[in-house]
Design a protein around this motif. Structure first.
Motif, PDB file in Angstrom:
ATOM      1  N   THR A  10      17.788  21.958 -13.827  1.00 34.21           N
ATOM      2  CA  THR A  10      19.003  21.939 -13.016  1.00 34.21           C
ATOM      3  C   THR A  10      18.854  22.955 -11.897  1.00 34.21           C
ATOM      4  O   THR A  10      18.145  23.967 -12.040  1.00 34.21           O
ATOM      5  CB  THR A  10      20.246  22.277 -13.851  1.00 34.21           C
ATOM      6  N   ASP A  11      19.500  22.666 -10.765  1.00 32.86           N
ATOM      7  CA  ASP A  11      19.552  23.629  -9.678  1.00 32.86           C
ATOM      8  C   ASP A  11      20.823  24.467  -9.733  1.00 32.86           C
ATOM      9  O   ASP A  11      21.057  25.317  -8.871  1.00 32.86           O
ATOM     10  CB  ASP A  11      19.476  22.913  -8.320  1.00 32.86           C
ATOM     11  N   SER A  12      21.651  24.225 -10.746  1.00 31.25           N
ATOM     12  CA  SER A  12      22.887  24.990 -10.878  1.00 31.25           C
ATOM     13  C   SER A  12      22.566  26.443 -11.206  1.00 31.25           C
ATOM     14  O   SER A  12      21.670  26.740 -11.994  1.00 31.25           O
ATOM     15  CB  SER A  12      23.751  24.389 -11.987  1.00 31.25           C
ATOM     16  N   LYS A  13      23.303  27.330 -10.610  1.00 30.58           N
ATOM     17  CA  LYS A  13      23.056  28.761 -10.840  1.00 30.58           C
ATOM     18  C   LYS A  13      23.742  29.277 -12.092  1.00 30.58           C
ATOM     19  O   LYS A  13      23.476  30.386 -12.541  1.00 30.58           O
ATOM     20  CB  LYS A  13      23.552  29.565  -9.623  1.00 30.58           C
ATOM     21  N   PRO A  18      24.772  19.661 -11.693  1.00 30.75           N
ATOM     22  CA  PRO A  18      24.036  18.489 -12.183  1.00 30.75           C
ATOM     23  C   PRO A  18      22.740  18.886 -12.889  1.00 30.75           C
ATOM     24  O   PRO A  18      22.278  20.021 -12.744  1.00 30.75           O
ATOM     25  CB  PRO A  18      23.749  17.725 -10.897  1.00 30.75           C
ATOM     26  N   ALA A  19      22.167  17.911 -13.618  1.00 25.40           N
ATOM     27  CA  ALA A  19      20.948  18.195 -14.363  1.00 25.40           C
ATOM     28  C   ALA A  19      20.215  16.888 -14.641  1.00 25.40           C
ATOM     29  O   ALA A  19      20.764  15.793 -14.498  1.00 25.40           O
ATOM     30  CB  ALA A  19      21.282  18.919 -15.670  1.00 25.40           C
ATOM     31  N   LEU A  20      18.955  17.020 -15.062  1.00 21.26           N
ATOM     32  CA  LEU A  20      18.142  15.880 -15.462  1.00 21.26           C
ATOM     33  C   LEU A  20      17.666  16.074 -16.898  1.00 21.26           C
ATOM     34  O   LEU A  20      17.397  17.197 -17.335  1.00 21.26           O
ATOM     35  CB  LEU A  20      16.914  15.723 -14.556  1.00 21.26           C
ATOM     36  N   ASP A  25      11.381   9.010 -25.963  1.00 20.31           N
ATOM     37  CA  ASP A  25      10.813   7.773 -26.519  1.00 20.31           C
ATOM     38  C   ASP A  25      10.551   6.715 -25.450  1.00 20.31           C
ATOM     39  O   ASP A  25       9.537   6.025 -25.497  1.00 20.31           O
ATOM     40  CB  ASP A  25      11.747   7.207 -27.600  1.00 20.31           C
ATOM     41  N   THR A  26      11.457   6.573 -24.505  1.00 23.50           N
ATOM     42  CA  THR A  26      11.327   5.510 -23.509  1.00 23.50           C
ATOM     43  C   THR A  26      10.774   5.993 -22.178  1.00 23.50           C
ATOM     44  O   THR A  26      10.316   5.184 -21.365  1.00 23.50           O
ATOM     45  CB  THR A  26      12.692   4.845 -23.236  1.00 23.50           C
ATOM     46  N   GLY A  27      10.817   7.307 -21.921  1.00 23.23           N
ATOM     47  CA  GLY A  27      10.394   7.817 -20.625  1.00 23.23           C
ATOM     48  C   GLY A  27      11.457   7.695 -19.557  1.00 23.23           C
ATOM     49  O   GLY A  27      11.234   8.079 -18.400  1.00 23.23           O
ATOM     50  N   GLU A  28      12.630   7.168 -19.893  1.00 25.34           N
ATOM     51  CA  GLU A  28      13.705   7.036 -18.924  1.00 25.34           C
ATOM     52  C   GLU A  28      14.268   8.414 -18.552  1.00 25.34           C
ATOM     53  O   GLU A  28      14.141   9.376 -19.305  1.00 25.34           O
ATOM     54  CB  GLU A  28      14.821   6.152 -19.485  1.00 25.34           C
ATOM     55  N   ILE A  29      14.874   8.471 -17.377  1.00 19.33           N
ATOM     56  CA  ILE A  29      15.461   9.711 -16.869  1.00 19.33           C
ATOM     57  C   ILE A  29      16.984   9.607 -16.932  1.00 19.33           C
ATOM     58  O   ILE A  29      17.563   8.616 -16.472  1.00 19.33           O
ATOM     59  CB  ILE A  29      15.027   9.985 -15.417  1.00 19.33           C
ATOM     60  N   ILE A  30      17.615  10.578 -17.503  1.00 23.71           N
ATOM     61  CA  ILE A  30      19.071  10.641 -17.568  1.00 23.71           C
ATOM     62  C   ILE A  30      19.546  11.589 -16.470  1.00 23.71           C
ATOM     63  O   ILE A  30      19.184  12.772 -16.458  1.00 23.71           O
ATOM     64  CB  ILE A  30      19.565  11.141 -18.941  1.00 23.71           C
ATOM     65  N   VAL A  31      20.337  11.057 -15.539  1.00 27.80           N
ATOM     66  CA  VAL A  31      20.857  11.860 -14.429  1.00 27.80           C
ATOM     67  C   VAL A  31      22.291  12.240 -14.740  1.00 27.80           C
ATOM     68  O   VAL A  31      23.142  11.385 -14.978  1.00 27.80           O
ATOM     69  CB  VAL A  31      20.794  11.071 -13.103  1.00 27.80           C
ATOM     70  N   GLN A  32      22.546  13.530 -14.733  1.00 26.98           N
ATOM     71  CA  GLN A  32      23.876  14.073 -15.039  1.00 26.98           C
ATOM     72  C   GLN A  32      24.477  14.623 -13.759  1.00 26.98           C
ATOM     73  O   GLN A  32      23.877  15.480 -13.093  1.00 26.98           O
ATOM     74  CB  GLN A  32      23.740  15.176 -16.090  1.00 26.98           C
ATOM     75  N   GLY A  33      25.620  14.080 -13.351  1.00 22.33           N
ATOM     76  CA  GLY A  33      26.237  14.549 -12.116  1.00 22.33           C
ATOM     77  C   GLY A  33      27.695  14.143 -12.038  1.00 22.33           C
ATOM     78  O   GLY A  33      28.273  13.625 -13.001  1.00 22.33           O
ATOM     79  N   VAL A  57      24.400  13.532  -7.024  1.00 28.22           N
ATOM     80  CA  VAL A  57      23.659  14.769  -7.274  1.00 28.22           C
ATOM     81  C   VAL A  57      23.041  15.236  -5.959  1.00 28.22           C
ATOM     82  O   VAL A  57      22.775  14.431  -5.065  1.00 28.22           O
ATOM     83  CB  VAL A  57      22.549  14.582  -8.333  1.00 28.22           C
ATOM     84  N   PRO A  58      22.789  16.520  -5.819  1.00 27.49           N
ATOM     85  CA  PRO A  58      22.115  17.020  -4.610  1.00 27.49           C
ATOM     86  C   PRO A  58      20.690  16.481  -4.520  1.00 27.49           C
ATOM     87  O   PRO A  58      20.017  16.275  -5.543  1.00 27.49           O
ATOM     88  CB  PRO A  58      22.107  18.540  -4.809  1.00 27.49           C
ATOM     89  N   ARG A  59      20.220  16.243  -3.304  1.00 29.91           N
ATOM     90  CA  ARG A  59      18.852  15.780  -3.110  1.00 29.91           C
ATOM     91  C   ARG A  59      17.844  16.748  -3.717  1.00 29.91           C
ATOM     92  O   ARG A  59      16.816  16.352  -4.264  1.00 29.91           O
ATOM     93  CB  ARG A  59      18.582  15.615  -1.607  1.00 29.91           C
TER      94      ARG A  59
END
Length: 250
Positions: A10-13, A18-20, A25-33, A57-59
């Motif tokens: 996460t880039d949160s201080k 947001p976070a990743l 198991d699947t290699g999928e990415i969960i985007v939290q924002g 989410v921020p770039r």
């Protein structure tokens, strides 16, 4: 079954959104924002399904924490999923055919009849041809370029005969002698490209049997295939003219 998730970054201080996360198991990415909920904003999203959710989410989050594998992981689809692409594409569908034959053609009863008579029979009312006509009638474009040896193989001669039904269904069909395809450095791959955004590469074994269908959406790779398409279309000989050339040499 509960996913096994691993926090990626996460880039949160202060450790918040947001976070990743990775699915181990699947290699999928969960985007939290933060959820995107405005109806006017959601209406602008392409391919947004009724069960989909959008987050903002921020770039920098993706630049800093998204996966950066040096080798692309192949994304394979089933024949059924591949078939649906011909119903759901929005603008264009285009095919480069480079093989000297296809096992599926040789298994067709019409292939044996062709070898005996030299004539190809086809059905304009098949499901494939009806769908192509419907897509073309709605304003979409479908095309292909066939690479042909000199002299053509039996499989290529069969497909040249079948090209008449492709044209009758509304496809823009061209052909290239293999020597010319090699001169302009076309890839020796069979692929379809849909809407200049998705490439479906068809993989075959040594017996010309289709073994897998790989999809590519990475922009730089799609551009590479699009460049091959443009070169093939530019240099291709229109179907009827090419058939006349082949007939003149036999």
């Amino acid at each position: 079954m509960m996913r096994r998730l691993r926090f990626t970054g996460t880039d949160s201080k202060n450790g918040g959104c947001p976070a990743l996360h990775d699915d181990l198991d699947t290699g999928e990415i969960i985007v939290q924002g933060q959820p995107l909920t405005d109806r006017d904003d959601l209406a602008q999203l392409q391919y947004f399904g009724a069960d989909d959710a959008a987050v903002v989410v921020p770039r920098q989050l993706l630049a800093n924490w998204a996966p950066k594998e040096t080798e692309r992981v192949p994304e394979l689809i089933s024949p059924e999923e591949f078939g649906r692409l011909f119903e759901t594409f929005e603008h264009t569908a285009w095919h480069l055919e480079t093989r000297r034959g296809y096992a599926s053609d040789r298994e067709d009863p019409d292939f044996g009849a062709f070898l005996s008579t030299g004539r190809v029979t086809w059905d304009l009312d098949s499901a494939w041809n009806r769908n192509i006509r419907d897509q073309v009638d709605s304003g979409k474009r479908v095309g292909r370029v066939r690479v042909v040896d000199n002299p053509p193989t039996d499989g290529q001669r069969f497909l040249l005969g079948y090209g008449a039904v492709n044209v009758a269904s509304g496809e823009d069909v061209g052909c290239l002698w293999r020597a010319d395809a090699q001169r302009i450095s076309l890839p020796e791959e069979d692929f379809w490209i849909f809407d200049s955004r998705l490439v479906a590469v068809l993989h075959f074994d040594e017996g010309d049997v289709l073994t897998s269908i790989e999809t590519i959406t990475e922009p730089a790779e799609v551009v590479r295939y699009s460049m091959a398409r443009d070169a093939a279309v530019h240099h291709a000989i229109p179907y009827k003219d090419f058939v006349a050339q082949v007939s003149a040499t036999e």
